[in-house]
Design an enzyme around this catalytic site. Structure first.
Site, PDB file in Angstrom:
ATOM      1  N   SER A 168      41.536 -18.382  22.080  1.00  0.00           N
ATOM      2  CA  SER A 168      41.395 -19.959  21.541  1.00  0.00           C
ATOM      3  C   SER A 168      41.406 -19.897  20.049  1.00  0.00           C
ATOM      4  O   SER A 168      41.151 -18.893  19.364  1.00  0.00           O
ATOM      5  CB  SER A 168      39.990 -20.711  21.855  1.00  0.00           C
ATOM      6  OG  SER A 168      39.913 -21.978  21.261  1.00  0.00           O
ATOM      7  N   TYR A 190      30.342 -20.503  22.369  1.00  0.00           N
ATOM      8  CA  TYR A 190      31.999 -20.613  22.908  1.00  0.00           C
ATOM      9  C   TYR A 190      32.682 -19.935  21.736  1.00  0.00           C
ATOM     10  O   TYR A 190      33.630 -19.066  22.077  1.00  0.00           O
ATOM     11  CB  TYR A 190      32.504 -22.070  23.043  1.00  0.00           C
ATOM     12  CG  TYR A 190      33.841 -22.155  23.256  1.00  0.00           C
ATOM     13  CD1 TYR A 190      34.209 -21.877  24.741  1.00  0.00           C
ATOM     14  CD2 TYR A 190      34.806 -22.570  22.272  1.00  0.00           C
ATOM     15  CE1 TYR A 190      35.711 -22.008  24.961  1.00  0.00           C
ATOM     16  CE2 TYR A 190      36.221 -22.999  22.807  1.00  0.00           C
ATOM     17  CZ  TYR A 190      36.305 -22.197  23.949  1.00  0.00           C
ATOM     18  OH  TYR A 190      37.886 -22.473  24.282  1.00  0.00           O
TER      19      TYR A 190
END
Ligand code: ZN
Length: 699
Positions: free
Chosen positions: A576, A589
């Site tokens: 990501s 995250y």
């Protein structure tokens, strides 16, 4: 004794109600599909059917006799109307006037297009003269196991007359072609009452005045052979059992260990896909006293060995004292010996104009007490090769039970394998796709990016194992992809990437399904959002478990397989933007995503010497089709940016440098690039697919 399935009689499936009102070509199609629906009648792609029909000539308006016959490369079970070629019978008969004799028979194939009726584009097959010159309106040519068992017996002529009397004749082995067509015509002229003929080492011809009569004769003759074997072949299969059968779970466990190692040893020229078969027919053969001697004789029917190579490789494994380590250690030499034997066969038999030697590796690997492994350029071919070898096993079982089984003479087998007409067929095949023969496992394979990736890899010819924790989505994704690309190309496994046992067993299933692994796409994920002071330990651990630990577990398993397979490997992480750039209120995250990226770099370093490449794709804000972007995370992100959830996509688009939305297909394209040979010289890299985001520029 033949096994239960084999022993059961063929049912007569002809339905007068259905056939009523059909034209002759429609009845031919109906009959063909009925015959091809049962593998005991003919093998996949084997045999052909024909009808001679009066039709109006489009040029002259006159009625002419037209041969409808299965065209080149079709399968009678699945053929449709456009699978038949149509040829003028008077022109086919006229070919006799220019035939220069058996040594020139191959040139006759070139004349067949000149006989085409009604501009039919379906190419006529090599077997066309066989049907044209049998002077009967409806002709079936089948490869039934029970008949080939007679045809491949040492005294096949004697057996044929013993079983069928004068009703069915017998012709000695002759390679299918123009000359065999003339032999069949002569046979029919000399035996006007015969209902068919057995071709030595090959199969059966039968005929009738109507489509129904031809069909019923074919069924009746095969049933008589089946019944005869039932009464005559009553001893133990293949001379009796000399080795134990392992339990099903043990057989699978052995196959999973052998398949990637064999695959690595035979995939230097082209990547291969495997198939495992431990059906009863196979187990009877691989536990029998006759395994080695019969396997060495090779297969008989030309269709069989074109698919399976002239003979299989019997793997050195003793089910009574299983020691798979020993077997694995012996494989390189066993495979090298097989290749040397094949090269010697090529040298012995080659002719001045023979095509160059093809892949010398075995297609069929027989493992005593375990089953049969086959490898080919794609899954369908590997599966069909296994089916053909089961046909060959049935034939050997029948023939060796009532007589002595004989394989085709080596030179005859070579002349068919390296037939220039076969070579021309191979040369016409389309170039393989960029990932043909490659095997990929995609975690999170049922979701947005995962499914788009599987789709992209399959478009390029890869076989894909979808791994996901969502059973319903998994089933839907597998159905969708198998409808689009064919059932052979896709499998699915339920996999919780945080469970060591689930990961191990999922990869094991993948090995059993396809025989190895080339590409791992680690994509299964989640996303959470919370200020650090509100981040519970459970939430932190959840991110770490699925993202960091999950990526570690699947990579470790892939690395273990890659190292056994010794054919390199390819790992692509879907990380990501947040692994590089911090984002507000999502520390768990972001940190886990950063761990993934660093893990990829470590693995790239560790895998390089084994040609294992590891790269990362960093998506950003792929909302469409994503399971991550349903529910909470979407609301949390919207809240963090103080906007409505419906405004998110536009928000991310406007935030990007290129002012573009990013879709799952965009990520899949980058993954395909990194998973393919196009990026053969890249490892340890990051490709951002985020429509431009200065924060995540790599440095
Ligand atoms: Zn045939």
């Amino acid at each position: 004794m033949l096994d239960k399935h084999q022993g059961a009689r063929l049912a007569n499936l002809w339905d007068d109600g259905k056939a009523a009102g059909m034209t002759e070509p429609e009845k031919l199609l109906y009959r063909s599909n009925l015959l091809g629906s049962d593998k005991r009648i003919t093998n996949y792609g084997g045999g052909n059917t024909s009808a001679k029909v009066m039709e109006k000539d489009p040029l002259t308006g006159e009625m002419v006799e037209v041969l409808w016959v299965k065209g080149s490369g079709g399968d009678v079970g699945t053929i449709k109307m456009d699978g038949f070629s149509t040829l003028y019978m008077d022109k086919l008969r006229a070919l006799k006037g220019i035939y220069r004799g058996v040594e020139f028979e191959d040139e006759m194939v070139g004349y067949l297009p000149h006989c085409t009726f009604n501009l039919n584009p379906r190419a006529a097959s090599i077997d066309t003269p066989l049907h044209a010159y049998v002077p009967k309106p409806h002709v079936d040519h089948m490869h039934p196991d029970a008949i080939i068992a007679i045809a491949a017996s040492k005294n096949s002529r004697e057996l044929t007359s013993k079983i069928f009397g004068v009703e069915i004749g017998w012709l000695p082995w002759k390679r299918p072609g123009y000359e065999l067509g003339l032999w069949l015509e002569k046979f029919c002229q000399e035996n006007p009452d015969a209902r068919g003929v057995v071709l030595e080492s090959h199969g059966l011809f039968t005929w009738g005045d109507t489509a129904k009569e031809a069909y019923e004769t074919t069924i009746e003759i095969i049933n008589r052979a089946i019944a005869w074997f039932e009464t005559e072949n009553t001893g133990p299969a293949f001379g009796g059992r000399s080795k134990p059968v392992l339990a099903a779970a043990d057989r699978a466990a052995i196959a999973k260990k052998l398949m990637p190692v064999i695959r690595g040893l035979i995939s230097a020229g082209e990547s291969k896909v495997g198939h495992f078969d431990d059906s009863q027919a196979v187990l009877d053969f691989v536990t029998s006293t006759s395994l080695e001697p019969l396997a060495a004789l090779g297969t008989s029917c030309p269709d069989h060995f074109l698919r399976t190579k002239i003979r299989p490789l019997v793997v050195d494994f003793d089910p009574a004292q299983p020691d798979v380590g020993n077997t694995l250690a012996g494989l390189p030499e066993a495979i090298a010996t097989y290749r040397a034997d094949y090269a010697a066969y090529y040298e012995r038999c080659k002719r001045a104009d023979s095509p160059a030697m093809r892949d010398p590796n075995a297609v069929v690997y027989l493992v005593p007490g375990v089953g049969m492994i086959t490898f080919a350029k794609d899954k369908a071919t590997a599966r069909i090769s296994a089916e053909f070898y089961v046909n060959a096993i049935n034939v050997m079982r029948g023939a060796s039970g009532v007589s002595t089984y004989v394989g085709l003479p080596e030179q005859e087998a070579f002349d068919i394998e390296y037939w220039l007409l076969e070579e021309a067929k191979l040369q016409r095949m389309p170039k393989p796709k960029s990932l043909a023969g490659r095997i990929a496992l995609v975690t999170g394979g049922a979701g947005g990016i995962g499914k788009a990736t599987a789709n992209r890899l399959m478009q390029e010819g890869a076989c894909v194992v979808l791994a996901d924790i969502d059973e319903t989505a998994l089933e839907a994704a597998q159905t969708e992809l198998s409808t689009r690309y064919g059932k052979d190309f896709v499998r699915s496994v339920n996999m919780n990437v945080t469970s060591e046992a689930a990961v191990e067993s999922g990869f094991g299933d993948a090995l059993l399904a396809f025989g190895g692994l080339d590409i791992l796409v680690s994509n299964a994920g989640l996303a959470t959002s919370a200020a650090v002071e509100d981040t519970t330990l459970a939430l932190w651990n959840k991110n770490m478990d699925i993202l960091a630990t999950g990526y570690f577990l699947v990579s470790r398993e892939a690395f273990r397989i890659f190292r056994n397979q010794k054919a390199g490997g390819n790992v692509v992480f879907v990380a990501s933007k947040n692994g590089l750039a911090a984002s507000p209120g999502a520390s768990a995250y972001c940190t886990a995503k950063a761990a993934e990226i660093h893990l990829a770099r470590c693995l790239a370093l560790e895998g390089a010497s084994a040609q294992i490449r590891v790269n990362v794709v960093n998506p950003d804000a792929v909302l469409r089709g994503s399971k991550i972007w349903t529910g909470e995370w979407k609301e949390q992100r919207a809240a963090a940016y103080k906007m409505d959830v419906d405004e998110l996509e536009a928000h991310y688009r406007e935030r990007s440098m290129l002012k573009l939305s990013v879709f799952p297909e965009d990520i899949a394209e980058a993954i395909y690039f990194l998973a393919s040979d196009m990026s053969a010289k890249s490892t340890g890299n990051i490709v951002n697919v985020d429509a431009g985001n200065a924060q995540s520029f790599t440095r």
